[in-house]
Write an enzyme that holds these catalytic residues in place. Structure first.
Site, PDB file in Angstrom:
ATOM      1  N   TYR A 158     -76.498  -3.458 -16.914  1.00  0.00           N
ATOM      2  CA  TYR A 158     -77.234  -2.649 -17.884  1.00  0.00           C
ATOM      3  C   TYR A 158     -78.044  -3.535 -18.838  1.00  0.00           C
ATOM      4  O   TYR A 158     -79.228  -3.280 -19.089  1.00  0.00           O
ATOM      5  CB  TYR A 158     -76.254  -1.772 -18.664  1.00  0.00           C
ATOM      6  CG  TYR A 158     -76.901  -0.775 -19.596  1.00  0.00           C
ATOM      7  CD1 TYR A 158     -77.459   0.401 -19.095  1.00  0.00           C
ATOM      8  CD2 TYR A 158     -76.940  -0.997 -20.969  1.00  0.00           C
ATOM      9  CE1 TYR A 158     -78.041   1.327 -19.951  1.00  0.00           C
ATOM     10  CE2 TYR A 158     -77.516  -0.079 -21.826  1.00  0.00           C
ATOM     11  CZ  TYR A 158     -78.069   1.081 -21.313  1.00  0.00           C
ATOM     12  OH  TYR A 158     -78.654   1.999 -22.168  1.00  0.00           O
ATOM     13  N   LYS A 162     -82.140  -3.616 -19.182  1.00  0.00           N
ATOM     14  CA  LYS A 162     -82.816  -3.269 -20.434  1.00  0.00           C
ATOM     15  C   LYS A 162     -83.580  -4.461 -21.018  1.00  0.00           C
ATOM     16  O   LYS A 162     -84.612  -4.271 -21.693  1.00  0.00           O
ATOM     17  CB  LYS A 162     -81.797  -2.724 -21.439  1.00  0.00           C
ATOM     18  CG  LYS A 162     -81.199  -1.386 -21.033  1.00  0.00           C
ATOM     19  CD  LYS A 162     -82.265  -0.307 -20.870  1.00  0.00           C
ATOM     20  CE  LYS A 162     -81.678   1.071 -20.630  1.00  0.00           C
ATOM     21  NZ  LYS A 162     -82.712   2.122 -20.523  1.00  0.00           N
TER      22      LYS A 162
END
Length: 250
Positions: A158, A162
């Site tokens: 993640y 991002k």
């Protein structure tokens, strides 16, 4: 009083059936935009968001598309342009988590998160940008995260996705600026959504101790900024990453 600063604009919001995406779709519609609510699996929730917007006097439609699918995104954007004749605002909000410790993380879990969160952004920008270039203007807003700035244990996939969104945002901002297309990223911290509801009380308490303002944010905090970035008022802002995290990452 509703200020229709986005009247006549057409907006696509990915992952808009719930949470932050839902709030953004509703706020864009309140500001006068016609909103296309993208979803992947939650058709009932997407239709509920659409009904809420229409019942409040706005204009909206729904469209199912897995943003990690390059060809599906091409058809998605082509269909939106065919229906409405233009596309002015893209909010790349669709995202997933598959948390796990690095040494136990599967290749599939890494790939799925990157494919949705990062490649999904690229896919949509790739096909939206052509129309915006023809129109000589547009607004692209990508959803990053405090995890992409600070990193987070148990979120290698993640955080990487991002952080990648930030790099993608800056590269696209430079490439598209000459045609008055702005590209910015929002980096939310802990926001009250389905994703944070599942956290244990201990995890929530520890998180709040790291937030100077002492609480989680609301989806509307992200939505309000999205409306501003989509408006003419933000026409001289591009390539920026704006933190909405209660001071967590400062």
């Amino acid at each position: 009083m509703v200020i229709c600063m986005l009247s006549g604009k057409v907006a696509v919001v990915t992952g808009a059936s719930r949470g932050i995406g839902r709030a953004i779709a509703v706020k864009l519609a309140e500001a006068g935009a016609t909103v296309v609510i993208n979803y992947n699996g939650s058709v009932e929730k997407a239709e509920a968001v659409c009904k809420e917007i229409v019942d409040n006097g706005g204009t909206a439609s729904t469209y199912q598309c897995n943003v990690s699918d390059f060809a599906a995104c091409e058809k998605f954007i082509q269909d939106v342009i065919a229906q409405y004749g233009r596309l002015d605002i893209l909010v790349n909000n669709a995202g997933i988590t598959k948390d796990g410790l690095l040494m136990k993380m599967s290749e599939e879990d890494f790939d799925r998160v990157v494919d949705t969160n990062l490649k999904g952004c690229f896919n949509c920008i790739r096909f939206v940008s052509r129309q915006m270039l023809k129109q000589k203007g547009g607004r692209i807003i990508n959803m990053s995260s405090v995890s992409g700035i600070m990193g987070n244990a148990g979120q290698a996939n993640y955080s990487a996705s991002k952080a990648g969104v930030i790099g993608l945002t800056k590269a696209c901002a430079r490439e598209l600026a000459s045609r008055h297309i702005t590209v910015n990223a929002i980096a939310p911290g802990f926001i009250d959504t389905d994703m944070t509801e599942v956290l244990s009380d201990n995890v929530k308490e520890e998180a709040i101790r790291q937030i100077p303002l002492g609480s989680f944010g609301k989806p509307e905090d992200i939505a309000n900024l999205s409306v501003f970035l989509a408006s003419e008022q933000a026409g001289y802002i591009t390539g920026q990453v704006i933190h909405v995290d209660g001071g967590m990452s400062m």
